[in-house]
Every structure is written in structure tokens, then in C-alpha cells.
Motif scaffolding. Sequence first.
Motif, PDB file in Angstrom:
ATOM      1  N   THR A  10      21.441  -9.838  25.227  1.00  0.00           N
ATOM      2  CA  THR A  10      22.385  -8.764  24.926  1.00  0.00           C
ATOM      3  C   THR A  10      22.435  -8.655  23.404  1.00  0.00           C
ATOM      4  O   THR A  10      22.844  -9.606  22.720  1.00  0.00           O
ATOM      5  CB  THR A  10      23.785  -9.071  25.487  1.00  0.00           C
ATOM      6  OG1 THR A  10      23.672  -9.175  26.908  1.00  0.00           O
ATOM      7  CG2 THR A  10      24.766  -7.979  25.142  1.00  0.00           C
ATOM      8  N   VAL A  11      21.977  -7.502  22.886  1.00  0.00           N
ATOM      9  CA  VAL A  11      21.786  -7.330  21.444  1.00  0.00           C
ATOM     10  C   VAL A  11      22.627  -6.161  20.938  1.00  0.00           C
ATOM     11  O   VAL A  11      22.592  -5.064  21.509  1.00  0.00           O
ATOM     12  CB  VAL A  11      20.296  -7.078  21.108  1.00  0.00           C
ATOM     13  CG1 VAL A  11      20.104  -6.950  19.600  1.00  0.00           C
ATOM     14  CG2 VAL A  11      19.427  -8.192  21.666  1.00  0.00           C
ATOM     15  N   ALA A  12      23.366  -6.395  19.867  1.00  0.00           N
ATOM     16  CA  ALA A  12      24.122  -5.343  19.189  1.00  0.00           C
ATOM     17  C   ALA A  12      23.359  -4.914  17.949  1.00  0.00           C
ATOM     18  O   ALA A  12      22.953  -5.762  17.141  1.00  0.00           O
ATOM     19  CB  ALA A  12      25.509  -5.854  18.802  1.00  0.00           C
ATOM     20  N   TYR A  13      23.159  -3.622  17.809  1.00  0.00           N
ATOM     21  CA  TYR A  13      22.524  -3.032  16.626  1.00  0.00           C
ATOM     22  C   TYR A  13      23.604  -2.271  15.870  1.00  0.00           C
ATOM     23  O   TYR A  13      24.072  -1.233  16.333  1.00  0.00           O
ATOM     24  CB  TYR A  13      21.395  -2.088  17.024  1.00  0.00           C
ATOM     25  CG  TYR A  13      20.210  -2.757  17.668  1.00  0.00           C
ATOM     26  CD1 TYR A  13      19.151  -3.205  16.895  1.00  0.00           C
ATOM     27  CD2 TYR A  13      20.155  -2.945  19.043  1.00  0.00           C
ATOM     28  CE1 TYR A  13      18.055  -3.834  17.480  1.00  0.00           C
ATOM     29  CE2 TYR A  13      19.060  -3.571  19.631  1.00  0.00           C
ATOM     30  CZ  TYR A  13      18.019  -4.008  18.842  1.00  0.00           C
ATOM     31  OH  TYR A  13      16.932  -4.627  19.420  1.00  0.00           O
ATOM     32  N   LEU A  14      24.007  -2.802  14.713  1.00  0.00           N
ATOM     33  CA  LEU A  14      25.060  -2.181  13.907  1.00  0.00           C
ATOM     34  C   LEU A  14      24.444  -1.304  12.832  1.00  0.00           C
ATOM     35  O   LEU A  14      23.466  -1.695  12.193  1.00  0.00           O
ATOM     36  CB  LEU A  14      25.923  -3.263  13.263  1.00  0.00           C
ATOM     37  CG  LEU A  14      26.496  -4.318  14.196  1.00  0.00           C
ATOM     38  CD1 LEU A  14      27.305  -5.328  13.401  1.00  0.00           C
ATOM     39  CD2 LEU A  14      27.329  -3.689  15.303  1.00  0.00           C
ATOM     40  N   GLY A  15      25.025  -0.121  12.611  1.00  0.00           N
ATOM     41  CA  GLY A  15      24.453   0.807  11.649  1.00  0.00           C
ATOM     42  C   GLY A  15      23.067   1.231  12.102  1.00  0.00           C
ATOM     43  O   GLY A  15      22.140   1.310  11.307  1.00  0.00           O
ATOM     44  N   VAL A  16      22.925   1.527  13.374  1.00  0.00           N
ATOM     45  CA  VAL A  16      21.607   1.725  13.993  1.00  0.00           C
ATOM     46  C   VAL A  16      20.885   2.967  13.484  1.00  0.00           C
ATOM     47  O   VAL A  16      19.657   3.033  13.535  1.00  0.00           O
ATOM     48  CB  VAL A  16      21.731   1.738  15.535  1.00  0.00           C
ATOM     49  CG1 VAL A  16      22.376   3.022  16.028  1.00  0.00           C
ATOM     50  CG2 VAL A  16      20.394   1.508  16.183  1.00  0.00           C
ATOM     51  N   GLY A  17      21.610   3.956  12.977  1.00  0.00           N
ATOM     52  CA  GLY A  17      20.947   5.154  12.461  1.00  0.00           C
ATOM     53  C   GLY A  17      20.055   5.796  13.499  1.00  0.00           C
ATOM     54  O   GLY A  17      20.469   6.050  14.629  1.00  0.00           O
ATOM     55  N   SER A  18      18.804   6.007  13.159  1.00  0.00           N
ATOM     56  CA  SER A  18      17.850   6.664  14.057  1.00  0.00           C
ATOM     57  C   SER A  18      17.293   5.736  15.124  1.00  0.00           C
ATOM     58  O   SER A  18      16.578   6.175  16.015  1.00  0.00           O
ATOM     59  CB  SER A  18      16.694   7.225  13.241  1.00  0.00           C
ATOM     60  OG  SER A  18      15.982   6.153  12.662  1.00  0.00           O
ATOM     61  N   GLY A  19      17.580   4.467  15.023  1.00  0.00           N
ATOM     62  CA  GLY A  19      17.147   3.512  16.039  1.00  0.00           C
ATOM     63  C   GLY A  19      15.734   2.986  15.867  1.00  0.00           C
ATOM     64  O   GLY A  19      15.141   2.467  16.811  1.00  0.00           O
ATOM     65  N   ALA A  20      15.183   3.072  14.653  1.00  0.00           N
ATOM     66  CA  ALA A  20      13.806   2.617  14.430  1.00  0.00           C
ATOM     67  C   ALA A  20      13.611   1.168  14.859  1.00  0.00           C
ATOM     68  O   ALA A  20      12.606   0.833  15.493  1.00  0.00           O
ATOM     69  CB  ALA A  20      13.419   2.795  12.957  1.00  0.00           C
ATOM     70  N   GLU A  21      14.578   0.300  14.570  1.00  0.00           N
ATOM     71  CA  GLU A  21      14.425  -1.110  14.932  1.00  0.00           C
ATOM     72  C   GLU A  21      14.509  -1.319  16.442  1.00  0.00           C
ATOM     73  O   GLU A  21      13.888  -2.232  16.983  1.00  0.00           O
ATOM     74  CB  GLU A  21      15.432  -1.997  14.194  1.00  0.00           C
ATOM     75  CG  GLU A  21      16.867  -1.713  14.506  1.00  0.00           C
ATOM     76  CD  GLU A  21      17.496  -0.607  13.655  1.00  0.00           C
ATOM     77  OE1 GLU A  21      18.734  -0.509  13.668  1.00  0.00           O
ATOM     78  OE2 GLU A  21      16.772   0.151  13.001  1.00  0.00           O
ATOM     79  N   VAL A  22      15.251  -0.459  17.142  1.00  0.00           N
ATOM     80  CA  VAL A  22      15.342  -0.576  18.596  1.00  0.00           C
ATOM     81  C   VAL A  22      14.033  -0.102  19.232  1.00  0.00           C
ATOM     82  O   VAL A  22      13.508  -0.749  20.143  1.00  0.00           O
ATOM     83  CB  VAL A  22      16.536   0.229  19.149  1.00  0.00           C
ATOM     84  CG1 VAL A  22      16.719  -0.054  20.630  1.00  0.00           C
ATOM     85  CG2 VAL A  22      17.815  -0.098  18.397  1.00  0.00           C
ATOM     86  N   VAL A  23      13.498   1.021  18.741  1.00  0.00           N
ATOM     87  CA  VAL A  23      12.200   1.502  19.221  1.00  0.00           C
ATOM     88  C   VAL A  23      11.151   0.422  19.001  1.00  0.00           C
ATOM     89  O   VAL A  23      10.343   0.124  19.886  1.00  0.00           O
ATOM     90  CB  VAL A  23      11.803   2.821  18.516  1.00  0.00           C
ATOM     91  CG1 VAL A  23      10.350   3.186  18.813  1.00  0.00           C
ATOM     92  CG2 VAL A  23      12.736   3.955  18.916  1.00  0.00           C
TER      93      VAL A  23
END
Length: 192
Positions: A45-58
Motif C-alpha cells: 500500500t503506497v502513498a504518492y504525495l504531490g503526485v502531479g501528473s503521476g510519472a512515478e506511478v506510471v
Amino acid sequence: ATLFSPWGKKVTVDLYRHRKGFPFDDPWGIGARQAWARLKTRGLTVAYLGVGSGAEVVQTLRNGQSPARIFLNDVVLENLEVCQANLETHGGSLDHIDVRRSYHRAEEALRWNEGEFDLILGCLPQVPATQVPDAEQIAHVYPIKDYPQLSEWGFGLLHAVLEAAQVSLNQQGRVSLVVSGRVPWTAVIDLF
């Protein structure tokens, strides 16, 4: 956007970006994605803070490290909409992943999720401002009046997030935040 494989190979992916979002070519964002490409997130379970466009999630999804649950946070609602579009276009099937979104302040969103996260990642503003930032500034500055602790080094918002992380991380949970600027190492140690 420049994304990375776990072995450091660069890949360019055409992602959407909200006009007020953080630019893809920013060195801090590139450095964060390069470091985070090596993380093992499959099933977490991962939280992405300040995710913006989501490049790191992609990047995470393209690297085969699909978390079981993803928590996307950004104070700009349009960024979350762009992030969702990028995930749908470039992240593959999201059917097996529980994706939640929050456009509240990062530390508030974390506190509402007690003991939930295995990993918290964040690239957040580190320039204190005396006025409340407008939509053009929000990705770069934070209001010093709301986050006075360690603001002499630009760590006020990060400090608040780390305090909230103590509540929202599970027992084995970890946090990785981008620390930018030229600050004494002792200030970074004080922050963490």
C-alpha cells in the motif's frame, strides 16, 4: 517524461501534464524517479504525495511493481485528473489495484489513514512563502505560517508530513521524500 527501469535504463513516455503542474524535466523529479525506480512495491500500500501528473506511478506500473493499493495525493485537483488519465493510458490495467485519491493537504490526508501505508513517497514544495501560494506557485512554495517548524531550511511542509507519517505508516513502513536545495546535512538529520 523520462522514466527509469529498475536497472537505470531511461525510457521516454508521452504523458499529459497540467499547465500548472511540475515540469517533467525538473532535475529533482528526474532524480526522484531514478531513485524510486529501484523500489519493490508489488503488493504494498503506497502513498504518492504531490503526485502531479503521476510519472512515478506510471513508472512503477511499467516496471511490474504494481502495488495492491495506491493513494494519490495532490492539492491541485486538476493534477489528480491528469494523473488518472496518464495511469489509464500508460499504466496498463488498473482493475486489480485499489486506487484512491485525495486533494487535501498531504499531512491531513495521511492522518486519516492510520497504520495503513507500507511506503510513502513524496516530492513536495520546499520554499517557504509569506503569502498563501496561488495556483501557479503551489508546486514550488508552501505558506510558512502553516508550517513554521524547520522552515529556515525549507523543511516546514516535510516536517508536517513526517509527523503525520508516524501515524499513517504501519510497523514496517518506510518513507522517501525529496530533499532539495543546499542545506547542511545536520538540518536533514534534524528533519528525519
